[in-house]
Design a protein around this motif. Structure first.
Motif, PDB file in Angstrom:
ATOM      1  N   SER A 178       0.807  -1.225   0.000  1.00  7.67           N
ATOM      2  CA  SER A 178       0.000   0.000   0.000  1.00  7.67           C
ATOM      3  C   SER A 178       0.836   1.269   0.000  1.00  7.67           C
ATOM      4  N   VAL A 179       2.136   1.146   0.270  1.00  8.00           N
ATOM      5  CA  VAL A 179       2.983   2.347   0.236  1.00  8.00           C
ATOM      6  C   VAL A 179       3.060   2.923  -1.177  1.00  8.00           C
ATOM      7  N   ALA A 180       2.623   2.149  -2.188  1.00  7.06           N
ATOM      8  CA  ALA A 180       2.624   2.652  -3.569  1.00  7.06           C
ATOM      9  C   ALA A 180       1.380   3.466  -3.894  1.00  7.06           C
ATOM     10  N   LEU A 181       0.399   3.515  -3.007  1.00  6.43           N
ATOM     11  CA  LEU A 181      -0.848   4.232  -3.301  1.00  6.43           C
ATOM     12  C   LEU A 181      -0.641   5.700  -3.669  1.00  6.43           C
ATOM     13  N   PRO A 182       0.262   6.445  -3.010  1.00  2.00           N
ATOM     14  CA  PRO A 182       0.445   7.848  -3.391  1.00  2.00           C
ATOM     15  C   PRO A 182       0.874   8.041  -4.843  1.00  2.00           C
ATOM     16  N   LEU A 183       1.416   6.995  -5.484  1.00  5.47           N
ATOM     17  CA  LEU A 183       1.817   7.111  -6.880  1.00  5.47           C
ATOM     18  C   LEU A 183       0.619   7.298  -7.804  1.00  5.47           C
ATOM     19  N   LEU A 184      -0.587   6.954  -7.295  1.00  4.42           N
ATOM     20  CA  LEU A 184      -1.793   7.055  -8.120  1.00  4.42           C
ATOM     21  C   LEU A 184      -2.280   8.491  -8.267  1.00  4.42           C
ATOM     22  N   GLY A 185      -1.771   9.384  -7.430  1.00  6.06           N
ATOM     23  CA  GLY A 185      -2.217  10.764  -7.487  1.00  6.06           C
ATOM     24  C   GLY A 185      -3.160  11.107  -6.348  1.00  6.06           C
ATOM     25  N   ASP A 186      -4.103  11.977  -6.601  1.00  7.14           N
ATOM     26  CA  ASP A 186      -5.025  12.481  -5.583  1.00  7.14           C
ATOM     27  C   ASP A 186      -6.195  11.510  -5.419  1.00  7.14           C
ATOM     28  N   ILE A 187      -6.097  10.603  -4.458  1.00  7.14           N
ATOM     29  CA  ILE A 187      -7.158   9.632  -4.234  1.00  7.14           C
ATOM     30  C   ILE A 187      -7.783   9.849  -2.865  1.00  7.14           C
ATOM     31  N   ASP A 188      -9.040   9.476  -2.744  1.00  8.78           N
ATOM     32  CA  ASP A 188      -9.789   9.607  -1.495  1.00  8.78           C
ATOM     33  C   ASP A 188      -9.678   8.285  -0.739  1.00  8.78           C
ATOM     34  N   MET A 189      -8.881   8.278   0.325  1.00  9.97           N
ATOM     35  CA  MET A 189      -8.635   7.041   1.063  1.00  9.97           C
ATOM     36  C   MET A 189      -9.893   6.492   1.721  1.00  9.97           C
ATOM     37  N   SER A 190     -10.878   7.349   1.971  1.00 11.22           N
ATOM     38  CA  SER A 190     -12.116   6.872   2.586  1.00 11.22           C
ATOM     39  C   SER A 190     -12.927   6.015   1.612  1.00 11.22           C
ATOM     40  N   LYS A 191     -12.586   6.083   0.317  1.00  5.14           N
ATOM     41  CA  LYS A 191     -13.285   5.299  -0.700  1.00  5.14           C
ATOM     42  C   LYS A 191     -12.578   3.971  -1.015  1.00  5.14           C
ATOM     43  N   LEU A 192     -11.491   3.707  -0.303  1.00  2.75           N
ATOM     44  CA  LEU A 192     -10.675   2.539  -0.597  1.00  2.75           C
ATOM     45  C   LEU A 192     -11.191   1.299   0.126  1.00  2.75           C
ATOM     46  N   VAL A 193     -11.293   0.197  -0.603  1.00  2.00           N
ATOM     47  CA  VAL A 193     -11.678  -1.102  -0.045  1.00  2.00           C
ATOM     48  C   VAL A 193     -10.611  -2.119  -0.438  1.00  2.00           C
ATOM     49  N   HIS A 194     -10.169  -2.892   0.539  1.00  2.00           N
ATOM     50  CA  HIS A 194      -9.170  -3.940   0.258  1.00  2.00           C
ATOM     51  C   HIS A 194      -9.894  -5.108  -0.403  1.00  2.00           C
ATOM     52  N   GLY A 195      -9.538  -5.422  -1.650  1.00  4.63           N
ATOM     53  CA  GLY A 195     -10.245  -6.454  -2.392  1.00  4.63           C
ATOM     54  C   GLY A 195      -9.653  -7.840  -2.281  1.00  4.63           C
ATOM     55  N   ALA A 196      -8.323  -7.945  -2.289  1.00  2.65           N
ATOM     56  CA  ALA A 196      -7.676  -9.258  -2.246  1.00  2.65           C
ATOM     57  C   ALA A 196      -6.242  -9.090  -1.778  1.00  2.65           C
ATOM     58  N   GLN A 197      -5.667 -10.217  -1.313  1.00  2.00           N
ATOM     59  CA  GLN A 197      -4.295 -10.185  -0.824  1.00  2.00           C
ATOM     60  C   GLN A 197      -3.620 -11.511  -1.131  1.00  2.00           C
ATOM     61  N   SER A 198      -2.367 -11.445  -1.558  1.00  2.00           N
ATOM     62  CA  SER A 198      -1.579 -12.654  -1.714  1.00  2.00           C
ATOM     63  C   SER A 198      -0.170 -12.411  -1.197  1.00  2.00           C
ATOM     64  N   MET A 199       0.514 -13.500  -0.894  1.00  2.23           N
ATOM     65  CA  MET A 199       1.902 -13.415  -0.438  1.00  2.23           C
ATOM     66  C   MET A 199       2.662 -14.628  -0.932  1.00  2.23           C
ATOM     67  N   HIS A 200       3.956 -14.456  -1.113  1.00  2.00           N
ATOM     68  CA  HIS A 200       4.864 -15.542  -1.434  1.00  2.00           C
ATOM     69  C   HIS A 200       6.081 -15.381  -0.543  1.00  2.00           C
ATOM     70  N   VAL A 201       6.291 -16.356   0.344  1.00  2.00           N
ATOM     71  CA  VAL A 201       7.406 -16.323   1.288  1.00  2.00           C
ATOM     72  C   VAL A 201       8.523 -17.196   0.725  1.00  2.00           C
ATOM     73  N   HIS A 202       9.663 -16.598   0.415  1.00  2.00           N
ATOM     74  CA  HIS A 202      10.750 -17.334  -0.227  1.00  2.00           C
ATOM     75  C   HIS A 202      11.578 -18.141   0.757  1.00  2.00           C
ATOM     76  N   ARG A 203      11.622 -17.726   2.003  1.00  2.00           N
ATOM     77  CA  ARG A 203      12.274 -18.500   3.055  1.00  2.00           C
ATOM     78  C   ARG A 203      11.656 -18.113   4.387  1.00  2.00           C
ATOM     79  N   PRO A 204      11.784 -18.966   5.401  1.00  2.00           N
ATOM     80  CA  PRO A 204      11.150 -18.662   6.690  1.00  2.00           C
ATOM     81  C   PRO A 204      11.542 -17.279   7.198  1.00  2.00           C
TER      82      PRO A 204
END
Length: 291
Positions: free
Chosen positions: A64-90
């Motif tokens: 989510s630290v990349a969100l400011p790259l989108l420009g002027d967005i209203d954070m109150s309108k943001l909904v988390h839709g999906a999440q994934s992760m890949h752990v390469h080592r413990p």
């Protein structure tokens, strides 16, 4: 809200993220670990070595630290839709990484419609330079469409088998769980302030963080598929379909598909409500040695 259509492909400058043994224990407590999970919540128990829940990856590599790259967005309108992760080592109980996040795609659903954003983050061990984790977050910006971006394609979803789940695990969500989870970094008042939840978001009470729900399900998957061994859970993906409220019971249903893959869904139920689907399209990857 004005989204910059040229944001696709932009990346943040590398940012350092570090954590301590205390931080990884606090996260484990935040996703429901307790006295039966001493290796994840203590550092000095006799005969027990401290370990880290694999889902802590979403804290280490926060896309989510990349969100400011989108420009002027209203954070109150943001909904988390999906999440994934890949752990390469413990994950180490303490460490430091260099995190880079990127706007991978932005789908424009047209004027009055939504914008669907895919963000990707990569965390490299600051000492060795090796990849530690990668995460992908899908966020929906309600009403953010109509900025001239690509229309996108329909997302492919895997097909669940037409049989009962092979395993099921239920976990109560304590009333103060969101207050504990927020100490790992997400201080959004939607999860702590009754006034904000009621007046700004339309909920009767603060709701659980989506990534807290994700972590609860991750604990159930780790126990059922990996016998609690954090080294064996390497991938996890899910879509958020409904909120969980503190005080609910969360039930994770698991379908084993192969020695290294399983599908899952999670359902929440309150004291006086029917079960509702809160995590869908769940997929988890485990090491072959975990089978």
């Amino acid at each position: 809200m004005v989204i910059d259509a040229a944001a696709i492909g932009r990346s943040t400058a590398p940012q350092r993220f570090s954590w301590t043994s205390r931080d990884s224990m606090l996260y484990s407590l935040g996703v429901g670990a307790g006295a039966s999970d001493l290796s994840f919540v203590t550092e000095n128990s006799h005969g027990i070595v401290q370990r880290v829940l694999p889902t802590y990856a979403v804290i280490i590599a926060d896309a989510s630290v990349a969100l400011p790259l989108l420009g002027d967005i209203d954070m109150s309108k943001l909904v988390h839709g999906a999440q994934s992760m890949h752990v390469h080592r413990p994950l180490p109980v303490e460490g430091a990484v260099e995190v880079t996040a990127r706007v991978d795609s932005v789908v424009d659903k047209g004027p009055g419609g939504n914008a669907i954003v895919e963000l990707v983050a990569r965390a490299l061990d600051i000492v060795t330079g090796e990849m530690l984790v990668e995460t992908r977050s899908t966020v929906v910006l309600r009403g953010g469409g109509g900025f001239g971006g690509p229309a996108g394609a329909r997302t492919h979803r895997h097909q669940f088998p037409e049989r009962q789940a092979d395993a099921e695990a239920s976990q109560p969500v304590p009333a103060n769980q969101a207050l504990l989870y927020r100490l790992s970094g997400d201080r959004n008042p939607l999860h702590s302030d009754p006034w904000f939840a009621r007046e700004r978001a339309g909920f009767s009470t603060p709701i659980l963080h989506g990534l807290c729900t994700y972590g609860f399900a991750g604990r159930a998957l780790l126990a059922e598929l990996c016998d609690g061994d954090d080294a064996d859970l390497v991938e996890m993906t899910a879509s958020f379909t409904a909120p969980v409220f503190p005080g609910d019971t969360l039930t994770t249903r698991i379908w084993r598909m192969s020695a290294t893959e399983a599908f899952f869904r999670a359902y929440a139920r309150g004291a006086e409500s029917e079960p509702r689907l809160v995590l869908d399209h769940g997929r988890v990857g485990v090491r072959a040695t975990a089978a």
